[in-house]
Design an enzyme around this catalytic site. Structure first.
Site, short mmCIF file in Angstrom:
data_model
loop_
_atom_site.label_atom_id
_atom_site.label_comp_id
_atom_site.label_asym_id
_atom_site.label_seq_id
_atom_site.Cartn_x
_atom_site.Cartn_y
_atom_site.Cartn_z
N TYR B 438 0.81 -1.23 0.00
CA TYR B 438 0.00 0.00 0.00
C TYR B 438 0.84 1.27 0.00
O TYR B 438 2.03 1.23 0.25
CB TYR B 438 -1.11 -0.02 1.05
CG TYR B 438 -0.85 -0.14 2.52
CD1 TYR B 438 0.38 0.05 3.09
CD2 TYR B 438 -1.92 -0.45 3.37
CE1 TYR B 438 0.55 -0.05 4.46
CE2 TYR B 438 -1.75 -0.55 4.75
CZ TYR B 438 -0.51 -0.35 5.29
OH TYR B 438 -0.35 -0.45 6.62
N GLU B 439 0.19 2.37 -0.32
CA GLU B 439 0.89 3.64 -0.59
C GLU B 439 1.93 3.48 -1.71
O GLU B 439 2.98 4.14 -1.69
CB GLU B 439 1.54 4.19 0.69
CG GLU B 439 0.57 4.68 1.74
CD GLU B 439 -0.30 5.86 1.28
OE1 GLU B 439 0.12 6.59 0.38
OE2 GLU B 439 -1.41 6.01 1.82
N GLY B 440 1.64 2.63 -2.66
CA GLY B 440 2.55 2.39 -3.79
C GLY B 440 3.43 1.19 -3.54
O GLY B 440 4.24 1.19 -2.63
#
Lengths: 606, 606
Positions: B438-440
């Protein structure tokens, strides 16, 4: 949802071209191997796909339940076990006189892989069962064999291996369970933990192989004996009699392999002890266990490979379907399947290359197991025995460590969908994590590789293998295929680095054992990376020859590309591993235990 | 059971000696930083230990429940959130005018680390909340700010970030949610998935920051706007009004972070659309999101570090207690604590060295964030901004990838006890697995590092960092401490290899972007390994100076030993990574998609 498809093409290639199944079929007793090979692979594939795979995810979700000593397995497991037994899969390597088919170990490679790829929770039953059968077959007296082996092979009953106790995990010298003689049998008392399928509802009887100590037995590893302790006592006519005093006190709540119960078993809790029968001679239990361990460790190595392959094939499917981002090489702004993106290709190739190297190494080792047992020439037997002894810890340790990385990379391909249980890939990630732990942690495998295999014969067997690899690297050199020729240098360099590092470990073992052992796990991985590369490159060389001979099969092209990836992206670790072991081992053992505490102290001035 | 203890000594060392908190306290607005530092660390440590840690394992076990749109968080979470808010932790970095304390980012390093180490499921609430506050504070008009920010900071309400849609994960250009103007507001329709704390019972209102498209907006990334969509509409007097049309359609069944709900949110399902308010200008939503992303990515990097540290400290405890095997260096047959065994020391040192390098790099990056925002000299701001831009993908990507390895190694120390959920270490292993996603994902971080950071300025910022490291390596050279002096060569070699590899990537990007990107993730890890080593070695150099000055603190001795381990066992990977990237990238992009299928085909002749 994830589904399993057996990698039949690669299995056949490795069996036929690398592991030499045709040669194995020349060994006495194995003559029918090639005749039945295709049928066995096809039937196993069908069984894995149609019977085991459909209850894999449901088995994980449902898990097992314990209720006052009674353990219920997930829906469909009982029926699948009976189907498995009826199809004759339990008896594949067992001698015909006990109801088996007497086929070579080599065939255990692909069949084990298929059971574990399709449903590892289920496969753990037969895996341990196999160990129990082998123990009784090899060491028990004829009377015990006649009572127990045929019913274990037919699947009417099932078997377990009861080694671990709370204070005796890796260190079996600490086993405390006791066995007191009473007439023709013994009374067993003690607690065993982490017993796979130690209690279940799939068969009416469970035959426990239990390690325990006789009164006055020597301390440590030389005072442990092995006993058969049936859950239900067997009458003289073979029918089931009274319940023995062994009770399942609970099952573990685990991260994965939820479909197989992991049991705490209490022996002799409510009386004089559970009735047990000595297997072989007193005080030789651990020795027997070690002989069987080769097979069990091989099996867990293959289990790792199998779970990794399942994860990989699922990642390929997802990468073909999932549309995100435009192609970096194109001007078209339309998003494409992520398999087009270089980073995703890297991840898939990482999985593919590792898996094919792992499979090649495992099956070739299995073939050596067959030569070690059955070759008519004693020298051939000895040579292969030495190879097997060396490679078993590598197959167990490297395959399982690698398998965990592969599963993690495969999960990463899914992005957020990998983290939710719905897709199924998370199950492989959770399931595979046990494989570097049971049947001896990687640390134990590495100790075995260095302490028992490398140092004991002063590196003779290892050196032999390194020479074989170097010789093969020279053959690569003269390949007419440029890509295959280019594999020679990395393999030569890596093998030299491994040989030098082995020598460094041997030299240090004469001085400070702790230093020699400090980077034993990186050394084991180093060994695996080189040996796996060797076998994968053998495949690439054969593939190039087939292509040159006009066989236009994309499988061969892919094999060479896969080997090329391995050469540059995996095998190259040698450059790091040698440095780490040679320069870094002193630092591992420097310092005291206190050093792991200091960062949590408050600042003195604060 | 696992318990968390904040690594206060190392935190203080990094803040004071490496990240220069005294200098940060000279920046305008941050003058009180050093006065409150000790109190904040102590209070945060107490809060983490006494409030968050006790509901960590129970939160994982209980999980969240969904019932017709209503989500219930685990026992104690609601109370903990109120205590957290009341203690003022939400407002730590928020400007005083909105009810915050206006403290530097640097202090977010240790506090974030403590929340996430103690209870990552809980910490995900404040983490996302922070993003929502920042978005509104930075981009919304004053009226919106006044309505929403103070109540988000006080904890009366909470915030979310709603980006992902089923077809738009990493690729936000694919966002399809729509916003139709209606008077002073908009009507939002669409589905958002994977929304952390998207629905819960901790606060009476939830403020969603939602990405959606206006009618006629350009396709792709330049047509996305950002909206505030409150769960409950807010009356003119600030009281809660009617329920808005946003409904939680379900929560995910995940592998870990079970204590925080991960929600599917449907907007405008039952009418004209949920009411939303435009944040900033139309079509600039993604641009705003990217500005905030630095903080969010930094936070997730620290989250990885925190979970890894918890796993490590638990492994140390277990290794001190678990008795197995005799000491290889002793003749005494008595089994000893496993911390005495070289392989266990190797594992613990691997964890310790990585964690300390990660922490040092993260906090130093946070300090640069403060300079980038607050330095009075524009050149200083620019310089630090460039450093931050370069390091954020490294902090996010390398820390989280590393954290997963650390958690796996820590689990391995437990053997079989690591695989059962009882000990708690399995939770860290499951929890940490989300951090590279998550968050890339790490792949996205690596693309950012290479595509946006390295290539865009022709390697100028990276080259600057490499020069700084090389200069520092020269300083090591002249250390009077032999161990510290010995760190110079590995760091010099590794930095040169990284610089050469960066250049190779830059050159190739001008030709074939796919080749330049093929090993982007290994390159990101390479960058992290070198940058982390740099910061860890800075610590070792200071430790040596303190020891030379007569400060007899075992923390300093351990710091040097830890750096030495890092130099030989971790930093040495450069030798492999350079080869992999330079020699291996062409092979990654060779071949077609079909090559991932061939192994599953039946043999043509079979």
């Amino acid at each position: 949802m994830s589904t399993y498809r057996a990698p039949l093409r690669d299995m056949q290639f490795v069996l036929r071209e690398l592991a030499g199944v045709e040669e194995i079929a020349k060994l006495p007793g194995y003559e029918e191997t090639t005749d039945v090979l295709d049928a066995i692979l096809d039937e196993a594939s069908t069984f894995a796909t149609e019977v085991l795979d459909p209850i894999n995810q449901s088995g994980d979700r449902e898990g097992c339940t314990w209720n006052d000593g009674v353990v219920t397995t997930p829906k469909g497991f009982k029926e699948a076990y009976h189907a498995f037994a009826q199809a004759g899969w339990i008896g594949l390597p067992v001698l015909p006189e006990y109801g088996g088919q007497g086929l070579p170990q080599l065939l255990l490679g692909p069949t084990l892989e298929m059971w574990n790829g399709a449903n590892v929770g289920f496969a753990n039953g037969p895996l341990l069962n196999q160990g129990a059968i082998e123990a009784i077959e090899l060491y028990a007296n004829d009377a015990l064999k006649q009572v127990y082996v045929p019913k274990l092979v037919s699947g009417e009953w099932s078997g377990t291996m009861c080694l671990t106790e709370p204070q005796a995990g890796s260190d079996l010298a600490q086993v405390r369970s006791t066995a007191t003689p009473e007439g023709d049998h013994y009374r067993i008392k003690g607690q065993k933990i982490f017993i796979t399928f130690g209690e279940h509802d799939m068969t009416p009887n469970i035959i426990h192989l239990v390690l325990a100590r006789l009164p006055g037995a020597p301390e440590g590893t030389k005072g442990i004996s092995m006993f058969i302790v049936p859950k239900v006592l067997v009458n003289a006519d073979g029918s089931l009699g009274e319940r023995n005093d062994v009770k399942c006190a609970g099952i573990e709540h685990k991260m994965g392999i939820n479909a197989n119960p992991t049991c705490t078993l209490n022996y002799g809790e409510s009386g004089n002890g559970a009735i047990g029968y000595l297997v072989g001679e007193a005080n030789r239990g651990l020795e027997y266990m070690f002989v069987m361990m080769n097979a069990a460790r091989f099996s867990v190595g293959v289990q790792g490979l199998a779970i990794a392959d399942r994860a990989y094939q699922h990642a390929v499917e997802y990468a073909k379907e999932r549309i995100q981002f435009r192609d970096a090489a194109s001007r078209d702004p339309k998003p494409v399947a992520i398999i087009k993106h270089p980073d995703v290709r890297r991840m898939l190739l990482f999985c593919k290359a590792n898996i094919e190297a792992m499979r090649a190494l495992a099956y070739v080792t299995a073939a050596s197991l067959d030569y070690a047992h059955k070759a008519t020439d004693e020298n051939v037997r000895k040579e292969h025995k030495a190879f097997v002894e060396l490679m078993i810890p590598v197959v167990k340790g490297w395959l399982t460590e690698n398998a965990q990385t592969v599963c993690s990379v495969a999960l990463q391909v899914f992005g957020g969908m990998g983290y939710v249980e719905e897709t199924g890939i998370a199950q492989q990630y959770r399931d595979v994590r046990i494989t570097t732990i049971y049947e001896g942690t990687t640390g134990i495998q590495a100790l075995d590789l260095i302490g028992r295999k490398l140092i004991r014969d002063m590196g003779a067997s290892a050196t032999k293998v390194f020479k074989q690899i170097s010789k093969f690297a020279k053959e690569l050199e003269s390949s007419e295929n440029a890509e295959v020729k280019a594999l020679a240098q990395p393999l030569t360099d890596a093998t030299k680095a491994l040989a030098d590092t082995s020598q460094w470990i041997g030299m240090n073992a004469m001085g400070d054992l702790r230093k020699a052992f400090a980077n034993s796990v990186p050394f084991l991985n180093f060994f695996g990376i080189v040996a796996g590369g060797w076998q994968l490159f053998r495949g690439a060389k054969i593939a190039a020859e087939k292509l040159a001979a006009g066989e236009n099969d994309p499988y061969y092209t892919a094999k060479i590309q896969t080997a090329t990836f391995y050469a540059h992206n995996i095998l190259t670790q040698y450059a790091y591993l040698q440095k780490q072991i040679v320069d870094g081992s002193a630092g591992v053992i420097a310092g005291d235990d206190e050093m792991f505490e200091v960062e949590r102290r408050a600042l003195a001035t604060a």
